[in-house]
Scaffold this motif. Sequence first.
Motif: not given
Length: 208
Positions: A30-34
Amino acid sequence: MESLRERKKRRTRDALLHAALDLFTSQGYEQTTVDEIADAVEVSQRTFFRYFAGKEEAAFAVQVIAEAHFIRAVRERPPCEPPLEALRQAVLEGWGTVNEAIASVVPVEMYLRMFRVIESTPTLLAAHLRRSVEAEEALARLLAEREGVDVETDPRPRLLVAVFGAVIRVTGRAWSSDGDLSVAAIRDLTRTYLDLVGPELIGSWRRD
């Protein structure tokens, strides 16, 4: 033979996948973005979406490889083996042979750590369960074809696959909560848990 363009595309996809799993397992899904995944490979967000529909597809990409490997292994089991034995041997031997297929994309240890991420992330766990239903239906139809029974009138293919899938899920949950995240550990735990399955589904279904 792959063309230069195809090799470049494969390398880009593998790099994005490696970066995605590395970030998912180190800082959380959840903490990782594209954008973070794309930045790690020094490509644009648009390039990421050229290879993956979204983060979820990237999260399960290596699992797709492992599942395809398992289905193929079941299909190649000797026809004389009873259904549960074919599933058992396919998964136990598969842990020894799937390494090469996975390691060509990401380190096996990284793939195994994703189990823990999936178990601890509600959105991924829900997706995993949904995908498991689809995979189990395909496997049930494969067993029915292999055994010469009708999957629509004979409940045993779906019943056996449901039991087998439940054992594999419980095994994965127990393994991911342990300290030893090795292939040998999950293979041994899988063998132990499968040994607990009762005799009702173990024998041959054939009447001849």
